[in-house]
Design a protein around this motif. Structure first.
Motif, short mmCIF file in Angstrom:
data_model
loop_
_atom_site.label_atom_id
_atom_site.label_comp_id
_atom_site.label_asym_id
_atom_site.label_seq_id
_atom_site.Cartn_x
_atom_site.Cartn_y
_atom_site.Cartn_z
N GLU A 61 -11.11 -84.56 110.30
CA GLU A 61 -12.04 -83.79 111.11
C GLU A 61 -12.87 -82.82 110.27
N GLU A 62 -12.33 -82.43 109.12
CA GLU A 62 -13.01 -81.49 108.23
C GLU A 62 -12.78 -81.96 106.80
N ILE A 63 -13.64 -81.46 105.90
CA ILE A 63 -13.51 -81.79 104.48
C ILE A 63 -13.63 -80.48 103.69
N THR A 64 -12.78 -80.35 102.68
CA THR A 64 -12.90 -79.21 101.78
C THR A 64 -13.21 -79.72 100.37
N LEU A 65 -13.70 -78.79 99.57
CA LEU A 65 -13.86 -79.03 98.14
C LEU A 65 -13.88 -77.67 97.47
N TRP A 66 -13.58 -77.65 96.19
CA TRP A 66 -13.57 -76.42 95.40
C TRP A 66 -14.70 -76.48 94.38
N VAL A 67 -15.33 -75.33 94.13
CA VAL A 67 -16.41 -75.24 93.16
C VAL A 67 -16.26 -73.93 92.41
N LEU A 68 -16.60 -73.93 91.13
CA LEU A 68 -16.54 -72.70 90.35
C LEU A 68 -17.52 -71.68 90.92
N GLU A 69 -17.07 -70.45 91.03
CA GLU A 69 -17.87 -69.36 91.61
C GLU A 69 -19.24 -69.23 90.96
N ASP A 70 -19.31 -69.38 89.65
CA ASP A 70 -20.58 -69.18 88.93
C ASP A 70 -21.47 -70.41 88.90
N ASN A 71 -21.06 -71.50 89.49
CA ASN A 71 -21.83 -72.74 89.45
C ASN A 71 -22.81 -72.79 90.63
N GLU A 72 -23.88 -72.01 90.51
CA GLU A 72 -24.85 -71.90 91.60
C GLU A 72 -25.50 -73.23 91.95
N LYS A 86 -7.34 -71.42 85.04
CA LYS A 86 -7.50 -71.28 83.61
C LYS A 86 -8.05 -72.59 83.05
N ILE A 87 -9.16 -72.49 82.35
CA ILE A 87 -9.76 -73.64 81.68
C ILE A 87 -9.87 -73.25 80.21
N GLY A 88 -9.12 -73.94 79.37
CA GLY A 88 -9.07 -73.55 77.97
C GLY A 88 -8.42 -72.18 77.87
N ASP A 89 -9.10 -71.26 77.25
CA ASP A 89 -8.55 -69.91 77.13
C ASP A 89 -9.24 -68.92 78.07
N LYS A 90 -10.01 -69.44 79.04
CA LYS A 90 -10.75 -68.57 79.96
C LYS A 90 -10.19 -68.68 81.38
N TYR A 91 -10.23 -67.57 82.07
CA TYR A 91 -9.90 -67.56 83.49
C TYR A 91 -11.20 -67.54 84.28
N LEU A 92 -11.31 -68.45 85.22
CA LEU A 92 -12.50 -68.57 86.06
C LEU A 92 -12.07 -68.51 87.51
N GLU A 93 -13.02 -68.21 88.38
CA GLU A 93 -12.71 -68.18 89.80
C GLU A 93 -13.39 -69.37 90.48
N LYS A 94 -12.63 -70.00 91.36
CA LYS A 94 -13.20 -71.08 92.16
C LYS A 94 -13.16 -70.67 93.63
N VAL A 95 -14.09 -71.22 94.40
CA VAL A 95 -14.19 -70.92 95.83
C VAL A 95 -14.10 -72.22 96.62
N ARG A 96 -13.53 -72.10 97.81
CA ARG A 96 -13.37 -73.29 98.65
C ARG A 96 -14.52 -73.38 99.65
N TYR A 97 -15.04 -74.58 99.75
CA TYR A 97 -16.09 -74.90 100.71
C TYR A 97 -15.50 -75.84 101.75
N LYS A 98 -16.08 -75.78 102.97
CA LYS A 98 -15.59 -76.63 104.05
C LYS A 98 -16.76 -77.18 104.84
N LYS A 99 -16.57 -78.39 105.34
CA LYS A 99 -17.57 -79.02 106.21
C LYS A 99 -16.83 -79.59 107.42
N ILE A 100 -17.29 -79.22 108.61
CA ILE A 100 -16.76 -79.82 109.83
C ILE A 100 -17.58 -81.07 110.10
N LEU A 101 -16.92 -82.18 110.29
CA LEU A 101 -17.64 -83.45 110.48
C LEU A 101 -18.27 -83.49 111.87
N ASP A 102 -19.48 -83.98 111.94
CA ASP A 102 -20.30 -83.93 113.15
C ASP A 102 -19.58 -84.49 114.37
N LYS A 103 -18.86 -85.58 114.22
CA LYS A 103 -18.26 -86.18 115.40
C LYS A 103 -17.13 -85.34 115.97
#
Length: 123
Positions: A70-81, A102-119
């Protein structure tokens, strides 16, 4: 019954793999099992802005919808405009959940996105 299989699919142009998508049931413990997830999507930069990324994402959305999600999520890096704008143009909305990774020696933040499917929209 939902198809809970995880799947990877590739996009081939002129006999060359130029992109892929990985999807399946949402892995986030704070969400219900009626939610699917796009785990990863990638397209070679030389194929950007040709509609192929949109086609790949739309295929993934339709595949998860066909599996009964019924819904879909995905994660994207906060700084990836650029990626955030792309997902927002396809109906995904940032829903507030954030995590540090953590990617390599850096800590990054990711955010979750969601889409409710039309049907499944309630009118």
């Amino acid at each position: 019954m939902k198809n809970r299989e995880k799947e990877n699919a590739v996009l081939i142009v002129d006999k060359e793999i130029v992109g892929f998508i990985a999807l399946g049931e949402c892995r986030d413990e704070d969400l219900d099992n009626y939610i699917g997830e796009i785990y990863a999507i990638y397209l070679l930069p030389s194929y950007w802005r040709k509609g192929l990324g949109s086609s790949l994402l739309e295929w993934g959305i339709k595949e998860l919808e066909n599996r009964g999600y019924e819904e879909i999520t995905l994660w994207v890096l906060e700084d990836n405009e650029e990626s955030k704008n792309f997902y927002e143009s396809k109906g995904f909305k940032e829903e507030g959940k954030r995590e540090k990774i953590k990617i390599g020696d850096k800590y990054l933040e990711k955010v979750r996105y969601k889409k409710i499917l039309d049907k499944h929209l309630k009118i």
